[in-house]
Design a protein around this motif. Sequence first.
Motif, mmCIF file in Angstrom:
data_model
loop_
_atom_site.group_PDB
_atom_site.id
_atom_site.type_symbol
_atom_site.label_atom_id
_atom_site.label_comp_id
_atom_site.label_asym_id
_atom_site.label_seq_id
_atom_site.Cartn_x
_atom_site.Cartn_y
_atom_site.Cartn_z
ATOM 1 N N ILE A 1 -12.512 -8.596 -34.459
ATOM 2 C CA ILE A 1 -11.179 -8.921 -34.968
ATOM 3 C C ILE A 1 -11.243 -9.930 -36.113
ATOM 4 O O ILE A 1 -10.493 -9.841 -37.080
ATOM 5 C CB ILE A 1 -10.286 -9.389 -33.800
ATOM 6 N N ASP B 1 -2.764 -7.858 -33.253
ATOM 7 C CA ASP B 1 -4.019 -8.208 -32.574
ATOM 8 C C ASP B 1 -3.905 -7.700 -31.130
ATOM 9 O O ASP B 1 -3.191 -8.281 -30.318
ATOM 10 C CB ASP B 1 -4.193 -9.741 -32.629
ATOM 11 N N THR C 1 -10.892 -4.618 -30.330
ATOM 12 C CA THR C 1 -12.258 -5.148 -30.220
ATOM 13 C C THR C 1 -12.951 -4.619 -28.964
ATOM 14 O O THR C 1 -12.275 -4.307 -27.976
ATOM 15 C CB THR C 1 -12.223 -6.694 -30.179
ATOM 16 N N SER D 1 -15.119 -6.682 -27.686
ATOM 17 C CA SER D 1 -15.629 -7.955 -27.153
ATOM 18 C C SER D 1 -15.230 -8.170 -25.700
ATOM 19 O O SER D 1 -15.957 -8.799 -24.944
ATOM 20 C CB SER D 1 -15.109 -9.140 -27.976
ATOM 21 N N LYS D 2 -14.046 -7.688 -25.322
ATOM 22 C CA LYS D 2 -13.566 -7.931 -23.957
ATOM 23 C C LYS D 2 -13.917 -6.773 -23.028
ATOM 24 O O LYS D 2 -14.189 -6.970 -21.849
ATOM 25 C CB LYS D 2 -12.042 -8.134 -23.934
ATOM 26 N N ARG E 1 -20.467 -7.469 -31.038
ATOM 27 C CA ARG E 1 -19.838 -7.634 -32.351
ATOM 28 C C ARG E 1 -19.462 -6.273 -32.966
ATOM 29 O O ARG E 1 -19.908 -5.914 -34.052
ATOM 30 C CB ARG E 1 -20.722 -8.430 -33.327
HETATM 31 C C1 LIG Z 1 -6.370 -13.209 -29.327
HETATM 32 C C2 LIG Z 1 -7.787 -12.961 -29.744
HETATM 33 N N1 LIG Z 1 -8.018 -12.278 -30.867
HETATM 34 C C3 LIG Z 1 -9.283 -12.061 -31.293
HETATM 35 C C4 LIG Z 1 -10.370 -12.513 -30.597
HETATM 36 C C5 LIG Z 1 -11.764 -12.296 -31.142
HETATM 37 O O1 LIG Z 1 -12.108 -10.994 -31.199
HETATM 38 P P1 LIG Z 1 -13.526 -10.532 -31.784
HETATM 39 O O2 LIG Z 1 -14.567 -10.963 -30.806
HETATM 40 O O3 LIG Z 1 -13.395 -9.064 -31.878
HETATM 41 O O4 LIG Z 1 -13.705 -11.170 -33.135
HETATM 42 C C6 LIG Z 1 -10.173 -13.214 -29.432
HETATM 43 C C7 LIG Z 1 -11.345 -13.735 -28.680
HETATM 44 O O5 LIG Z 1 -11.250 -14.491 -27.745
HETATM 45 C C8 LIG Z 1 -8.854 -13.430 -28.983
HETATM 46 O O6 LIG Z 1 -8.635 -14.114 -27.861
#
Ligand SMILES: Cc1ncc(COP(=O)(O)O)c(C=O)c1O
Length: 495
Positions: free
Chosen positions: A203, A302, A332, A334-335, A342
Amino acid sequence: MRIASLTDFLLMRIERGAGGTPLNRQIYQAIREAILSQLLPAGWQLPSSRDLARELGISRNTATYAYEQLIAEGYLETRTGAGTFIADTTPDRIPELGSNQPPLTDPSGESELSAQGAQLIQQAGVSDLQWGAFMPGVPDVTLFPHKIWSRLQNKHWRRSRPELLTYGDAGGYLPLRAAVADYLRMARSVNCNAAQVIITTGIHQSLDIVVKLLGEHGDSAWVEDPCYWGTRSVLNSLGIKPVAIPVDAEGMRMRQADLLQPPRFICASPSHQYPLGMVMSLSRRRMLLEYAASRKVWIIEDDYDSEFRYGSRPLASLQGMDRHERVLYMGTFSKTMFPGLRIGFLVVPEALAGAFATGVSELYRGSQVFMQAIMADFMSEGHFASHIRRMRLLYAERLQLLQAAIAHHFDERITLTGGEAGLHLTLGLPAQCDDLAISRAARAAGIVARPLSRYYMSADSAHNGLLLGYACVPNEQIGPAFDRLANIIKAHWRC
Ligand SMILES: Cc1ncc(COP(=O)(O)O)c(C=O)c1O
């Protein structure tokens, strides 16, 4: 002071004996430093490598190796029949500076930073710890199905496929873009085809490229107050002014004065407000979309963790309701997978798809194609969906454990938000309870409890509270870790 005898100089510098830097390297370094600090002037003749070796009691090869390296780097030169000399490496003259110039370097490094650089570092929100109770936003990476991942990875390594090892195609690895498009249409009601999906490193990079391609230095962006620190950091670093818009139970609440000054961007997390956890109401969504269409504003959605909704079905994205192509959707892995992967994705309006694919390629040369290929298989073989299902059940259990631990220590006077979805809860604290002090004390006790007030744009609007991530805390550790945190909170409550 100049060096009279190279042999005496080197005898004082080199250390013999096993285990240290090889002798040839020590000789090379000592001569190089002597040249750079002008102890050996240009034109000075060195002893032959044979003489040097004999005088130092080292092998000829060692001396020759050191000389050859210095010749290759331009410090020494050989003159046929005459020997080896220090080369003339005097730099070209540069204009003199006036007498009252400030020192060129600042030992702290701070004054070297640009205004944007200094702001980024001073307001940095990133934690020095990325794991353990109660780190928000981090999934349980220990339960990632690494055997499946490694099987898919091996499959790709077995075949030689240059296209996976070179710079990627503009926009990302096509099968992954197609898999993400299928997934987003089905799970998040996003309107898109594969060409609109741009693979990024997450993100942060998605936001960066959106602003770089659609924003001008000095533009403004509405951000939710409180909001994710990374959003503000990326905007600020690109010269975009964040404008705080308060949130209530329905999400972003624009005031008349805000509406009279349309920004270039509206950054929102409508499916799960970060960090408070509410869902943007339908009427606010419609209002934002109409406003964006009529004022030609870009909405940056987001959608970072909507997969984890407990009890009810995940809510559809804002992008899916947009009829005027004003929304840029960011997601993303990531979660849902693990943050270290990444990989993230950006969905852009059809008309901008080509420009964004080229932009990402031009600025970052794409991202890890090989990992993208594994990710594409992971999705198309159904592992992604089943991993999410499994983790959703586990996180729901952990959420309940944390809620029970909180209820054990505090009565209903303590407010809890964000319990319907995501990977963290937000625990509200009374105004007289300093969340920064609690956070610091918790950190000293080995617990991460990020202070809610830091997520607000200004101290005036800030509320106190703690963000408590439960996803990466093993079930049996949630209660004991919260007991320790509760004692710290209680110690500060009285103040
Ligand atoms: C609201 C929010 N947006 C974006 C991100 C980061 O995303 P990415 O790891 O894809 O850069 C986070 C990570 O904790 C988040 O909480």
